[in-house]
Design an enzyme around this catalytic site. Structure first.
Site, PDB file in Angstrom:
ATOM      1  N   ALA A  79      20.470  89.702  45.207  1.00 47.02           N
ATOM      2  CA  ALA A  79      21.199  90.208  44.058  1.00 47.02           C
ATOM      3  C   ALA A  79      22.572  89.570  43.946  1.00 47.02           C
ATOM      4  CB  ALA A  79      21.328  91.716  44.158  1.00 47.02           C
ATOM      5  N   ASP A 113      42.781  55.348  14.431  1.00 41.79           N
ATOM      6  CA  ASP A 113      43.065  54.181  13.603  1.00 41.79           C
ATOM      7  C   ASP A 113      43.119  54.641  12.163  1.00 41.79           C
ATOM      8  OD1 ASP A 113      42.900  52.154  15.596  1.00 41.79           O
ATOM      9  OD2 ASP A 113      40.755  52.530  15.669  1.00 41.79           O
ATOM     10  N   ASP A 160      37.948  50.178  18.059  1.00 39.95           N
ATOM     11  CA  ASP A 160      36.723  49.474  17.703  1.00 39.95           C
ATOM     12  C   ASP A 160      36.667  48.063  18.265  1.00 39.95           C
ATOM     13  OD1 ASP A 160      38.691  48.504  16.087  1.00 39.95           O
ATOM     14  OD2 ASP A 160      37.827  49.228  14.212  1.00 39.95           O
ATOM     15  N   ASP A 215      18.306  84.802  33.668  1.00 39.39           N
ATOM     16  CA  ASP A 215      18.569  83.393  33.420  1.00 39.39           C
ATOM     17  C   ASP A 215      18.126  82.949  32.031  1.00 39.39           C
ATOM     18  OD1 ASP A 215      19.273  80.873  33.816  1.00 39.39           O
ATOM     19  OD2 ASP A 215      17.842  80.417  35.398  1.00 39.39           O
TER      20      ASP A 215
END
Ligand code: ADP
Ligand code: MG
Length: 840
Positions: A273, A319, A575, A676
């Site tokens: 647990a 840019d 770039d 889960d």
């Protein structure tokens, strides 16, 4: 078909396929995939599963094979869920990798096509151009101005000018000029390469550089999670011993063997647990699913940790051209110095590339065309000489011979062009005033100048040696993208400063900055100023400057550094080839998917598929959302473990007989089976909180489980524990043989609380019904919720209930449990209400 023509058609698809079978893939080390068996083995070795298996074995030893078998079935279910989850994450991650894998243009079946570089085969014709990192070795078939940086291979810093194989005599040099090598970088020009060697057979592969694949470093969050799991496991170990000892002394009338086994079993129940094995699973699932969702939104994450860093970005350096603006230029304004507009436009046209790809040059040629100056007319002469554009000079020129006469046509930034024009001071001043006037309108100003050399001997070797006469000025408009203004406002609220970086003139930049509502739009640092400043001065200056103008790519590095030294988390776009170092150095390097060079993409953490500023802002927002959801999931998991752990801890201490415990190992496993998937499904899908872009960027050092979350979790956990265990204990006390009913009620309360808790903790601010309705169209959420209810009904009302040591509940008992569960969780809604009211 002539031989030559056949050669230029490249391979056919069938040939390529066959060659691939023969030579394999173009990769340095073949990809290894973990086998299914290994994966399962990994999972079984986790402490959680070892505990489960030990518990199952103990059941068998105890002579309760039925319990042992059920336990094993649970173990197998949990393993299956984990394997499926891991398989899905792996698939997502490798799909992401494929998306961002390097590509190359090849000629196959006579047509140009883009393929993944790993699919290159010997015999392929590949096309390389500026910014491409050459993926295989091969001979140069054709080339134009092809210059390659081979320093990664030869250590030679100077670029190598390549020549086509046909035009070169055999030489003894090891490194050939008519051959291109994998791992080297095209810095200029274009070429067609006939691939000869691939993968490990290339020179690059032979040296074995970088062959050791970089290990995936654990991310800061993963490290934090690891520590958390370790702490919990440590506590679990101590409590294991404690509970074991207590149980042992609680059973004086049993045999020694039974005492030992019972105490180990209750210890194991508690340990199971306590171990939060969900935490690491949440991390990987949330991060990789997040990256996957981003990829669908045009933003490719190359490294998973970037997803977490995104949420802390505080400076966004972008840019101007193409990212903030649309990169769709039009000539808006012309100013002929001597009044001859036609001559100005014609010279401007002469100054453009014959196959223009730059939007600015395209706009110029379009403008010429609309004034009756066709491309055919402009480019019918002979191009005698080219002065190439460089970022440093910010100008370029062509020398044409037309009808026997030579003409130099140059264009570029006015600051530069005016220095090579012969003008009086007064004329210069007139021109400069005009430049300022046009820039203030937000136009990009280009100066055009010309000269007429008498003979070829008079043509200067470099553009700076020219002495020209000014034709005039061209003003080009490049409107900002529509959504930029709104995005900048969002960033400002989110505590993110947008910084504009441009090669353009400062006045133009500042005018655009004003139009889109940027802060500090009057403070400008130019490239020249930057050169003069020391790092220390720059660090101080960047505090209130958001525009950098007339910079060259090399400056970007210093700009990032200055911001980082002010403890900002910097994202930066780039770039070009020269942007790569700055992209690497920035916390988040962002490359352009459309116009970016491959090198910049390789250096980046994030690739922007649509080159759009809005996408960057959306990505940052999503980064915040993902982190938020991880935090919520951790809080939820922490909360829901508290009742489970406390029940296993307190019952033995209260002296409850081992067979009457609220949670036997079976039940703990059952709950684990639920927790889960519930949070991976529901919390991973939560949309962003409405105020997510109104918070300050997250402090990168902030703890995942803050004191606040911890306190909230503990309070929530303890109420759920009190409700479930209280009910169980009361029912048990009223009738000690009633253990199955008491346990069934306790378990029902825990399961229903779990269901409600996910909804309540889906948002810190919004009420549970709001988060519920946001996902109400999502079938997966329904499946998950209905699944829990179904599971509850099955374990209570089918023969399974006896096997699980439960008893069917009466309607009264069931609704009573339901009510208690609702009270145990929904009280937090009142806290939210109170918070809302007090904020008003
Ligand atoms: P940005 O960073 O805004 O994209 P660039 O680096 O492309 O700016 O260009 C910077 C400056 O160089 C422009 O403002 C212009 O003056 C000059 N320039 C750019 N491209 C050309 C070109 N093709 N011909 C002449 N000048 C150019
Ligand atoms: Mg540009």
């Amino acid at each position: 078909m002539t031989d030559e023509k056949k050669n230029m058609a490249g391979l056919t698809t069938a040939e390529a396929k066959q060659l691939q079978q023969q030579f394999g893939k173009n990769e340095l080390i073949p990809q290894k995939t973990e086998s299914f068996f290994n994966k399962a083995l990994h999972i079984i070795c986790e402490p959680m599963f070892l505990l489960l298996i030990v518990a199952a074995i103990i059941y068998f030893i105890l002579g309760e094979p039925r319990d042992g078998a059920i336990m094993l079935i649970f173990v197998i279910s949990i393993i299956s869920i984990d394997v499926i989850q891991e398989w899905k994450t792996d698939k997502t991650l490798s799909a992401l990798k494929d998306l961002s894998a390097p590509n190359i243009t090849v000629i196959r079946n006579g047509k140009e096509m883009v393929i993944a570089s790993v699919d290159l085969v010997p015999g392929d014709l590949m096309m390389v151009y500026e910014g491409v990192k050459i993926p295989a070795d091969g001979a140069v078939v054709k080339c134009n101005d092809l210059c390659v940086d081979e320093s990664s291979l030869t250590g030679e810093a100077e670029g190598v000018w390549k020549v086509a194989t046909d035009n070169v005599e055999l030489s003894d040099d090891y490194w050939r000029k008519d051959y291109c090598y994998a791992g080297t970088l095209v810095t200029q020009g274009i070429g067609i390469i006939n691939v000869d060697k691939i993968g490990a057979a290339t020179e690059y592969g032979k040296i074995g550089v970088n062959v050791a694949a970089a290990l995936d470093e654990p991310t800061p969050l993963q490290k934090q999670t690891g520590r958390l799991v370790k702490t919990c496991a440590g506590i679990a170990g101590v409590l294991f011993v404690l509970v074991g000892v207590v149980t042992y002394f609680n059973l004086p009338d049993h045999t020694l063997g039974a005492r030992l086994i019972e105490s180990i079993l209750s210890g194991i129940t508690l340990a199971m647990a306590m171990i939060p094995e969900e935490f690491p699973v949440i991390m990987t699932v949330f991060l990789s699913m997040g990256a996957w969702r981003l990829a669908k939104e045009q933003s490719l994450v190359r490294k998973l940790p970037s997803v977490e860093t995104l949420g802390s970005v505080s400076i966004l350096c972008v840019d101007k051209t193409g990212t903030i603006t649309m990169n769709q230029m039009t000539v808006q304004y012309t100013w002929a110095f001597d009044g001859d507009e036609h001559a100005l436009l014609e010279t401007m046209g002469f100054g453009c590339e014959t196959d223009a790809y730059d939007p600015m040059e395209k706009a110029m040629l379009a403008c010429c065309d609309s004034h009756g100056i066709s491309k055919a007319h402009l480019f019918s002469g002979e191009l005698v000489m080219e002065y190439a554009f460089t970022n440093e000079l910010k100008m370029m020129g062509h020398v044409w011979r037309k009808n026997g006469k030579l003409v130099i046509a140059a264009k570029g930034s006015p600051e530069q062009i005016l220095t090579i024009c012969s003008l009086s001071d007064q004329e210069k001043e007139i021109a400069m005033r005009k430049v300022t006037e046009m820039s203030k309108e937000g136009l990009r100003v280009i100066a055009v100048a010309t000269a007429v050399p008498a003979t070829e001997l008079e043509i200067p070797a470099t553009i700076t040696e020219c002495s020209l006469s000014l034709c005039g000025l061209i003003g080009l408009a490049d409107p900002p993208r529509e959504s930029v203004k709104a995005d900048i406002a969002i960033c400002r609220k989110a505590g993110i400063r947008v910084v504009m970086i441009t090669g353009d003139n400062g006045i133009t930049a500042s005018s655009i900055a004003k139009k889109i509502g940027m802060e500090h739009s009057d403070n400008i640092i130019t490239g020249d100023m930057l050169n003069e400043m020391s790092d220390k001065e720059l660090k101080k200056a960047v505090k209130d400057v958001s525009i950098f103008s007339r910079v060259i790519p090399e400056h970007k590095m210093r700009i990032v550094k200055a911001f980082k030294e002010n403890s900002e988390i910097v994202a930066m776009t780039g770039d070009g080839v020269n942007d790569a170092p700055a992209l690497k150095y920035a916390d988040i390097g962002i490359a352009m998917g459309k116009r970016g060079s491959e090198v910049s993409r390789e250096a980046a953490d994030l690739i922007l598929m649509d080159d759009n500023f809005t996408t960057i802002v959306e990505t940052v927002k999503d980064g915040r959302r993902i982190y938020d959801n991880i935090r919520k999931a951790f809080g939820y998991v922490f909360t829901i473990h508290i009742p489970i752990a406390f029940a296993s801890l307190i019952a033995p201490i209260l002296g409850v007989a081992p067979s009457a415990l609220m949670l036997l190992p079976l039940h703990v496993v059952l709950l684990e089976l639920l927790i889960d998937p519930t949070c991976s499904i529901i919390l991973e899908r939560q949309p962003a909180e409405t105020d997510i872009m109104e918070r300050k960027p997250r402090d990168p050092k902030e703890k995942l489980l803050s004191m606040r979350t911890m306190l909230k979790s503990i309070l929530q956990g303890i109420t759920i524990f009190t409700a479930s265990f209280g009910t169980y204990f009361t029912v048990l006390a009223s009738n000690p043989v009633n253990a199955p009913v008491a346990r069934a009620m306790g378990l029902t309360i825990v399961m229903l609380s779990n269901l409600l808790l996910v909804q309540v903790n889906s948002s810190d601010k919004d009420f549970a019904y709001q988060s519920f309705s946001r996902l109400s169209k999502d079938p997966v959420m329904w499946i998950s919720n209905i699944g829990t209810m179904l599971m509850l009904v099955i374990i209570l009302y089918t023969p399974l209930s006896g096997l699980l040591k439960l008893a069917p509940l009466s309607a009264g008992q069931f609704f009573c449990s339901m009510g208690i569960a609702a009270l145990a969780v929904l009280w937090y809604e009142l806290v939210k209400l109170f918070n809302r009211l007090s904020k008003r």
